[in-house]
Design a protein around this motif. Sequence first.
Motif, short mmCIF file in Angstrom:
data_model
loop_
_atom_site.label_atom_id
_atom_site.label_comp_id
_atom_site.label_asym_id
_atom_site.label_seq_id
_atom_site.Cartn_x
_atom_site.Cartn_y
_atom_site.Cartn_z
N ALA A 184 19.00 -88.71 74.71
CA ALA A 184 19.21 -89.94 73.96
C ALA A 184 18.29 -90.00 72.74
N ALA A 185 17.05 -89.59 72.90
CA ALA A 185 16.10 -89.59 71.78
C ALA A 185 16.58 -88.67 70.67
N ALA A 186 17.10 -87.52 71.03
CA ALA A 186 17.62 -86.59 70.03
C ALA A 186 18.85 -87.17 69.32
N LEU A 187 19.73 -87.80 70.06
CA LEU A 187 20.92 -88.40 69.45
C LEU A 187 20.54 -89.48 68.45
N ARG A 188 19.54 -90.29 68.77
CA ARG A 188 19.09 -91.34 67.85
C ARG A 188 18.51 -90.74 66.56
N SER A 189 17.97 -89.55 66.65
CA SER A 189 17.31 -88.93 65.50
C SER A 189 18.29 -88.25 64.55
N LEU A 190 19.51 -88.04 65.00
CA LEU A 190 20.50 -87.38 64.16
C LEU A 190 21.05 -88.33 63.12
N ASP A 191 21.23 -87.84 61.88
CA ASP A 191 21.94 -88.61 60.87
C ASP A 191 23.40 -88.74 61.29
N PRO A 192 24.10 -89.79 60.84
CA PRO A 192 25.51 -89.95 61.22
C PRO A 192 26.36 -88.71 60.95
N ALA A 193 26.13 -88.04 59.82
CA ALA A 193 26.93 -86.86 59.49
C ALA A 193 26.61 -85.68 60.40
N GLU A 194 25.43 -85.72 61.04
CA GLU A 194 25.02 -84.61 61.91
C GLU A 194 25.50 -84.79 63.35
N LEU A 195 25.94 -85.99 63.70
CA LEU A 195 26.27 -86.29 65.09
C LEU A 195 27.36 -85.40 65.68
N PRO A 196 28.48 -85.15 64.97
CA PRO A 196 29.52 -84.32 65.60
C PRO A 196 29.01 -82.95 66.04
N ALA A 197 28.22 -82.30 65.17
CA ALA A 197 27.69 -80.99 65.53
C ALA A 197 26.56 -81.12 66.54
N GLY A 198 25.61 -82.01 66.27
CA GLY A 198 24.43 -82.12 67.13
C GLY A 198 24.75 -82.54 68.55
N ALA A 199 25.68 -83.50 68.72
CA ALA A 199 26.05 -83.92 70.07
C ALA A 199 26.69 -82.78 70.84
N GLY A 200 27.53 -82.01 70.16
CA GLY A 200 28.15 -80.86 70.82
C GLY A 200 27.14 -79.81 71.22
N TRP A 201 26.19 -79.54 70.35
CA TRP A 201 25.18 -78.53 70.66
C TRP A 201 24.33 -78.95 71.86
N LEU A 202 24.03 -80.21 71.96
CA LEU A 202 23.25 -80.68 73.10
C LEU A 202 24.01 -80.52 74.41
#
Length: 537
Positions: free
Chosen positions: A27-45
Amino acid sequence: MRFLDLAATSAAVGATSGRRAKVELLAAALRSLDPAELPAGAGWLAGELRQRQTGVGYAALRDLPSPAETPTLTVAGVDAAIDGIAAVAGAGSQARRRELLHRLFAAATADEQRLLVGLFGGELRQGAQAGLLADAVARAAEVPVTAVRRALLLAGDLRTVAVAALSGGADALAGFGLQVGRPLAPMLAQSAPSVDEALTATGVPAVVDVKLDGIRIQVHRSGSDIAVFTRSLDEITGRVPEVVAAVRALPARELVLDGEAIGLDATGRPLPFQETSSRAARRTASTTGNTRRATPSTTGPAPVAPAVLAAAESTGGQVLTPYFFDLLHLDGDDLIDRPGRDRWAALAGAVDASLLVGRVEVDDAERAGAAFAAAVDAGQEGVVVKDPAAPYDAGRRGAAWVKVKPRHTLDLVVLAVEWGSGRRKGWLSNLHLGARDPATGGFVMLGKTFKGLTDEVLRWQTERFLSLAVERGDWVVRVRPEQVVEIAFDGVQTSSRYPGGVALRFARVVRYRDDKTAAEADTIDAVRAIHAGRVTG
């Protein structure tokens, strides 16, 4: 966000055993992602690349450049680099892809390289699968986890749901609905060793459906547009013209149907699953189908519908007949939240009886047992006992549907394969079988088997497992844990030989399950429950 920070979160999640602690880290990592980074970052996690196909195989991940000393990569930059790798095509593509891959890895630190190898190799074992990510998204967005899970089931994409939750909260999640043409995860069934125990879970009165040994299909129709999806949500519309023809002949304008497609012999009995699945995988015009009508029966499929026969005859192919057991949408009306009895009444009104799975209502174990015996005698796989008051719980394996089969089976993952000897020399033969461990995200070995393998299967699995190999020895080939196989066995026994403390007795291969991912395999907890005499698969 720095890619190094995401890599650090991934490593921390992998080193943490507690579910709550994992969720907090994610959850902490998801909050730190910029909106444009969420699709990639959430998948990587969750251990998944946004790009489903990159062209990078295991061989390309060997002999990589030395890691960088200083971190310079960002989440957005890495995602753009992977986009560039995935887009490479045409003459010289292999060399160009290798150049781009090495450029990315040369800019990555050691920790970042470890995350990239796990993502490209599809074996990031950090214990953060989609279920945990759903909890983490809810925590990060401060919304109910039930809202996230429902949106995930309807949208079918974790990245889309994460963006909606973190940008629009509960209101955005409430906007997700069943969309005709977009598949949703099917409702699944628990297992029980007998109809008596199944009825204990569902209660009475109950409905007993024949369990066909076919391929699960979800059919969407909007006007003249029809799409057919498998259990794993892959589209197979062009491979099943008789299914399309059968649904096109129905009077409704909009439908979402859940059912099975199955091959029948000339007497109406089901063909082996391998024949049904192979016909769905590839169509041929070299043979004509078995087009006799089956004898009507509540224990098996009804007569083959005329539209199915016509489609099969026009293609010169084998008959693959659809039989439906649920209706999720009808002419603008979503039905998934309605009780089963309402959905099934609508199904009976919208679909010809020749396309319905055999079904009986029961109010005691004696009648349920008779239905089970009749289904098995008719050559079917067993029955599914259903609670008529339950809604359609998409993507969940709850107590409202309970399957009963006449043998123990588990869906396990192949961890390694041994080279055969004697007649099987030159083929990969003896399978090392593992159950999923939800606590670690890894797998627990339960034993080996080479039983039930035909020469054709041996040839296929040799090619398949060599393509998944991560370590090739003279005796054992270790593979990426991706291939699911259905295993029948006589029981579970205590064993000091394997780390889980249990082993399968007289294990044998039933079939390979290409419709399932390793994340859907049975768990070591399920195996131990069988050992304790509580449930069976």
